[in-house]
Design an enzyme around this catalytic site. Structure first.
Site, short mmCIF file in Angstrom:
data_model
loop_
_atom_site.label_atom_id
_atom_site.label_comp_id
_atom_site.label_asym_id
_atom_site.label_seq_id
_atom_site.Cartn_x
_atom_site.Cartn_y
_atom_site.Cartn_z
N CYS A 265 0.86 -1.19 0.00
CA CYS A 265 0.00 0.00 0.00
C CYS A 265 0.90 1.24 0.00
O CYS A 265 1.70 1.44 0.92
CB CYS A 265 -0.92 0.01 1.21
SG CYS A 265 -1.79 1.58 1.41
N ASN B 52 -12.77 9.88 -2.79
CA ASN B 52 -13.22 8.99 -3.86
C ASN B 52 -13.30 7.56 -3.32
O ASN B 52 -12.37 7.09 -2.66
CB ASN B 52 -12.25 9.05 -5.04
CG ASN B 52 -12.23 10.42 -5.69
OD1 ASN B 52 -13.29 11.02 -5.88
ND2 ASN B 52 -11.05 10.91 -6.02
N HIS C 39 -4.60 1.32 8.30
CA HIS C 39 -5.11 1.04 6.95
C HIS C 39 -6.58 0.61 6.97
O HIS C 39 -6.93 -0.39 7.60
CB HIS C 39 -4.28 -0.06 6.29
CG HIS C 39 -4.71 -0.34 4.87
ND1 HIS C 39 -4.08 0.22 3.78
CD2 HIS C 39 -5.72 -1.08 4.38
CE1 HIS C 39 -4.68 -0.18 2.68
NE2 HIS C 39 -5.69 -0.97 3.02
N HIS D 176 -8.65 7.99 1.96
CA HIS D 176 -8.01 9.30 1.97
C HIS D 176 -9.02 10.38 1.61
O HIS D 176 -10.01 10.13 0.91
CB HIS D 176 -6.81 9.35 1.02
CG HIS D 176 -7.11 8.91 -0.37
ND1 HIS D 176 -7.19 7.59 -0.74
CD2 HIS D 176 -7.35 9.63 -1.51
CE1 HIS D 176 -7.47 7.50 -2.02
NE2 HIS D 176 -7.57 8.73 -2.51
N HIS E 133 -6.40 3.00 0.04
CA HIS E 133 -6.22 3.35 1.46
C HIS E 133 -7.06 4.61 1.64
O HIS E 133 -6.80 5.62 0.95
CB HIS E 133 -4.74 3.58 1.75
CG HIS E 133 -4.40 3.94 3.18
ND1 HIS E 133 -3.38 3.31 3.90
CD2 HIS E 133 -4.90 4.87 4.02
CE1 HIS E 133 -3.30 3.83 5.12
NE2 HIS E 133 -4.20 4.79 5.21
P1 AMP Z 1 -7.63 8.93 -5.62
O1 AMP Z 1 -7.56 9.04 -7.10
O2 AMP Z 1 -8.82 9.59 -5.01
O3 AMP Z 1 -7.45 7.49 -5.15
O4 AMP Z 1 -6.41 9.76 -5.05
C1 AMP Z 1 -5.13 9.25 -4.89
C2 AMP Z 1 -4.22 10.44 -4.91
O5 AMP Z 1 -2.97 10.04 -4.38
C3 AMP Z 1 -3.97 10.99 -6.30
O6 AMP Z 1 -4.39 12.35 -6.35
C4 AMP Z 1 -2.47 10.84 -6.47
O7 AMP Z 1 -1.88 11.92 -7.17
C5 AMP Z 1 -1.98 10.77 -5.04
N1 AMP Z 1 -0.73 10.08 -4.85
C6 AMP Z 1 -0.38 8.85 -5.31
N2 AMP Z 1 0.87 8.54 -4.92
C7 AMP Z 1 1.32 9.57 -4.19
C8 AMP Z 1 2.54 9.86 -3.51
N3 AMP Z 1 3.56 8.99 -3.51
N4 AMP Z 1 2.65 11.04 -2.87
C9 AMP Z 1 1.63 11.93 -2.86
N5 AMP Z 1 0.45 11.71 -3.47
C10 AMP Z 1 0.30 10.57 -4.13
#
Ligand code: AMP
Length: 114
Positions: free
Chosen positions: A4, A87, A46, A100, A98
């Protein structure tokens, strides 16, 4: 959770730009910002998505909401306005499994939610 990305950010195995942290949550800058201010807030424990929200304790649940407001204040967007988005699942394009919350602001956001 092995594999993850966000658990690896919490453990420090993947770097991130921290904006806020407390006992229960971590907030860091989105790597691919969709607004001038784009911060991601995650519980340290998580759970996959909003569908598992009840698997968090009430303290963890409240900490997430508190962190959204705190991040807006720290980023200086609390008075100009911001959006909080989580989302959940394929139709919402959840890409990291995970739970968010996105805090978006720093400029006029689209009036459309979808
Ligand atoms: P979602 O599309 O709602 O699942 O959002 C996931 C978000 O995580 C996206 O906006 C990605 O740009 C962000 N994301 C993925 N990997 C990383 C990372 N290593 N550091 C910061 N943000 C990330």
């Amino acid at each position: 959770m092995a594999d993850c990305i966000f658990c690896k950010i919490i453990s420090g195995d993947i770097p991130s730009t921290k904006v806020y942290e407390d006992e229960y949550v971590l907030a860091f800058r989105d790597i691919n910002p969709m607004a001038p201010t784009h911060v991601v807030i995650i519980p340290k424990r998580h759970v996959q998505s909003m569908n598992e929200f009840e698997n968090l304790t009430e303290k963890e649940q409240l900490a997430i909401l508190h962190a959204c407001k705190k991040v807006a204040e720290l980023e200086g967007i609390d008075q100009t306005g911001y959006r909080v988005v989580s989302n959940c699942g394929p139709d919402a394009d959840q890409s990291v499994q995970h739970l968010h919350f996105h805090v978006l602001g720093g400029g006029k956001l689209s009036a459309r939610l979808a």
